[in-house]
Structure formats: structure tokens, C-alpha cells
Design an enzyme around this catalytic site. Structure first.
Site, short mmCIF file in Angstrom:
data_model
loop_
_atom_site.label_atom_id
_atom_site.label_comp_id
_atom_site.label_asym_id
_atom_site.label_seq_id
_atom_site.Cartn_x
_atom_site.Cartn_y
_atom_site.Cartn_z
N HIS A 163 0.87 -1.19 0.00
CA HIS A 163 0.00 0.00 0.00
C HIS A 163 0.89 1.23 0.00
CE1 HIS A 163 -3.71 2.17 1.95
NE2 HIS A 163 -3.08 2.95 1.08
N HIS A 212 -9.58 1.17 -1.02
CA HIS A 212 -9.44 1.89 0.24
C HIS A 212 -10.81 1.90 0.91
CE1 HIS A 212 -5.69 3.29 -1.45
NE2 HIS A 212 -5.43 4.07 -0.41
N GLU A 231 -10.93 3.85 6.27
CA GLU A 231 -9.83 4.71 6.73
C GLU A 231 -10.48 5.84 7.54
OE1 GLU A 231 -7.79 6.77 3.56
OE2 GLU A 231 -6.11 7.37 4.84
N ASP A 268 1.87 3.91 2.71
CA ASP A 268 0.87 4.80 2.08
C ASP A 268 1.55 5.90 1.24
OD1 ASP A 268 -1.74 5.40 1.44
OD2 ASP A 268 -2.30 6.18 3.40
N ASP A 269 2.01 6.97 1.89
CA ASP A 269 2.65 8.09 1.18
C ASP A 269 3.84 8.54 2.04
OD1 ASP A 269 0.39 8.71 -0.94
OD2 ASP A 269 -0.62 8.47 0.99
N1 HPA Z 1 -6.50 7.40 1.16
C1 HPA Z 1 -7.15 7.70 0.03
N2 HPA Z 1 -6.54 8.13 -1.05
C2 HPA Z 1 -5.22 8.27 -1.04
C3 HPA Z 1 -4.49 7.98 0.09
C4 HPA Z 1 -5.16 7.52 1.24
O1 HPA Z 1 -4.59 7.22 2.30
N3 HPA Z 1 -3.19 8.24 -0.21
C5 HPA Z 1 -3.16 8.67 -1.50
N4 HPA Z 1 -4.39 8.69 -2.00
ZN ZN Z 2 -3.61 4.82 0.43
#
Ligand code: HPA
Ligand code: ZN
Length: 345
Positions: A16, A195, A198, A275-276
Site C-alpha cells: 500500500h 481503500h 480509513e 501509504d505516502d
Molecule cells: N486514502 C485515500 N486516497 C489516497 C491515500 C489515502 O490514504 N493516499 C493517497 N491517496
Molecule cells: Zn492509500
């Protein structure tokens, strides 16, 4: 051996990670200068100072602004190659990466986005020994018709793509709104992720399962719903969890009560992901180390999470088995080198 030392050489997966979200502030500024893009920041330090969010939507605004500096096939190649180099150094053996061509509509051709990414993946397989793959994700704050158009747009590269997912602003955009998108992607033969859970509720995770999704990205909301935990366990649908992301986006107040081991102990396949990474302050090993520190995880628990990562991957069965065996080797070597403290956090 400390948990941090154990994590460093632990064979890992990354399931992810958004490639656009791997842009380091130095590269963001450099790409912007190269491509003539005006940003509200002058230096990498100013970029870093801006990376503080009240939630997903505020993060996404910065993330989509970051996307505007990527213009050419060479940019996507460089971005992906740089991420895969860092992943290899971090002990990642298998990286399943998201990219969202919708972020670049009207600016960069799909051929340049996917061409650059796929070339870098091929290079990293031979040069770094990292097994990379890409999933294309649609953005849920756009329409389902646009998501279906995306499937047509990427069709020429389908044989090189691992799967399809759904990301973007979650609240108010439930998976059920993309039921036809998931059905079409499945009919075309893609692996499916979404996703869900979250910022959204457990009900969104249920909807994703009802859409035939094979893996849930995040899914932390499921932890409070025993019937859903049982369904994830029984259907063998893994969660790709992202602790530092959840912390920075205020999905959780702290990591002390992070439910990953509770889910694991309940029989759900859970994996640790970034994630990022530059946006949330850590790569995949940093996420493992943060869990080790805040949950007091033993090396045995860290190894269990790493094995779950391989099992949650969409790799062929023999590669999954090799990954699991590599984790077991690492665990045995660590235990052999320091038998009395190998299990200390
Ligand atoms: N959630 C939804 N979209 C996204 C995310 C995330 O954590 N990171 C990059 N795009
Ligand atoms: Zn993500």
C-alpha cells in the site's frame, strides 16, 4: 538484538504505497523547477513544514498539488526508480504500488505515466532484486463513469498491470457507488483492492467486500466490528494497514492502541505499509519500528506481520512461499545469534 535491528534486515512487502506519494520534498522542488511549475513553497524545508493535516481531505489537497510537478515519462521513471531504490534499502522484496492516471488527466498521457513506471519496475527487478508490480487506482470523488473510462484508457497495458483499486476522498463516496467499476475490472481479469474504513465506517468495508474486492486498503474501522472481523477472517481478505498515515491523518490519536495485533490474533491477514512515506514521516521499515516501539512488539510478532505481508500479496504462490521462508530464515538467524534476547522488544 533490538527490534529496530531486527526490522532493518527483515524481508518485507510493501502493498500500500502511492507512487505519487513517494515524492520526497527535494524531488518535488527539483521537478517543479525543471517543469516550470509554481509552488507555494521555495525549499524542501518549506514543503516539509506544510505537511501537517487535520484529515484525509487536507492531505489530498497537498498530494494532488504535488502531482502537478510530474510531467514526462522520464519524471515517472525517476520517481519510481527512486522509490524502489529506497524500498530495496529498506528490505522490501515485493512492492505492489498504486498509481492514479486520473491525477494527470489533460497534462500527462497515460502512456507516459505507465510507460515510465513500468520501465522502472523492470529495471529494479534486474538491478535491485525487488519484485515490483503496479495497480491503477480510480479516485472515488470522481464519477463511476470516469472510473470506467480509466479502465478503457489503461486497457493497452493490461497485461503489465497487477490490478485495480479505489482511493481518494472517502467520506460520502462509498464503494457501492463503484460496483459496476469493480465488476468490469473483475471481468477484465484484474486483482481488486479498495481503500475502505480509513475515515469511513465499517459499513464501507462491507460494501467493498460485497463488490468482490480481494484486499482492503486501511480497513482500520473494521477493528471495532467483531462480525466484520470474522467475515474478513473467514473470507481470507487481508488488510493493508498504514500506522504512520493513520496517525498523521488523525484516524488514530496515538499508536499505543493500534489494533493491528488484535486483528492478527483474531485471524485476519494484516500487513504493515507506508501509504505516502514522505507525507507521513516514514517508509515501511519506519512503520514496523513505530509499531514495535508503541505496541512493544517482540521479534516473533514482527516476523508474523512480515509473513502476513507476503501472504497478503498478489504474488504467485511460489514467490509467497519464498518470502515466508525468507522471514523464517531471518528469524532463525536472529534467534541463533542472540538466543536470550531475540524476543525482547
Ligand atoms: N486514502 C485515500 N486516497 C489516497 C491515500 C489515502 O490514504 N493516499 C493517497 N491517496
Ligand atoms: Zn492509500
Amino acid at each position: 538484538m533490538t527490534a529496530a535491528d531486527f526490522v532493518a534486515a527483515l524481508p518485507k512487502t510493501e502493498l500500500h504505497v502511492h507512487l505519487e506519494g513517494t515524492l520526497e520534498p527535494e524531488d518535488l522542488v527539483r521537478f517543479a523547477a525543471r517543469n516550470g511549475v509554481e509552488l507555494p513553497w521555495r525549499s524542501p524545508d518549506e514543503v516539509r513544514a506544510a505537511y501537517s493535516y487535520t484529515g484525509l481531505d487536507e492531505f489530498l489537497r497537498l498530494y494532488y498539488l504535488g502531482c502537478t510537478v510530474l510531467h514526462t515519462r522520464a519524471d515517472f521513471h525517476e520517481l519510481t526508480a527512486a522509490y524502489l531504490r529506497r524500498a530495496a534499502a529498506d528490505g522490501v522484496r515485493r512492492a505492489e504500488m498504486f498509481v492514479s492516471p486520473q491525477s494527470f488527466l489533460g497534462r500527462v498521457a497515460v502512456a507516459d505515466v505507465l510507460g515510465g513506471v513500468l520501465d522502472a519496475i523492470a529495471d529494479a527487478r534486474t538491478d535491485l532484486g525487488v519484485d515490483g508490480a503496479v495497480l491503477v487506482i480510480a479516485q472515488r470523488h470522481r464519477t463511476e463513469a470516469e472510473a470506467l473510462e480509466l479502465l478503457d484508457a489503461v486497457a493497452p497495458w493490461q497485461d503489465s498491470l497487477l490490478g485495480v483499486g479505489l482511493g481518494g476522498a472517502e467520506l460520502g463516496n462509498p464503494p457501492s457507488r463503484f460496483a459496476r467499476f469493480f465488476a468490469d475490472a473483475r471481468r477484465r481479469g484484474y486483482r481488486l483492492t479498495c481503500h475502505a474504513g480509513e475515515e469511513g465506517p465499517a459499513g464501507y468495508v462491507r460494501e467493498a467486500l460485497d463488490c468482490g474486492v480481494e484486499r482492503i486498503d486501511h480497513g482500520i474501522a473494521a477493528a471495532d466490528d467483531p462480525a466484520l472481523v470474522a467475515r474478513l477472517r473467514d473470507e481470507g481478505v487481508p488488510l493493508t494497514m498504514c500506522p504512520l498515515s493513520n496517525l498523521r491523518l488523525r484516524v488514530v490519536d496515538d499508536l499505543a492502541g493500534y489494533p493491528i495485533m488484535a486483528l492478527h490474533d483474531a485471524g485476519v491477514v494484516v500487513s504493515v505499509n507506508s501509504d505516502d512515506p514522505p507525507y507521513f514521516g516514514g517508509y515501511v521499515a519506519d512503520n514496523h519500528r513505530a509499531l514495535a516501539e508503541h505496541l512493544g512488539l517482540s521479534t516473533a510478532q514482527l516476523a508474523a506481520l512480515a509473513r502476513s505481508g507476503f501472504r497478503a500479496s498478489f504474488a504467485p504462490a511460489d514467490e509467497i512461499a519464498a518470502g515466508v521462508a525468507a522471514v523464517e530464515d531471518h528469524e532463525a538467524r536472529a534467534a541463533g545469534s542472540q538466543p536470550n534476547v531475540a524476543d525482547a522488544p
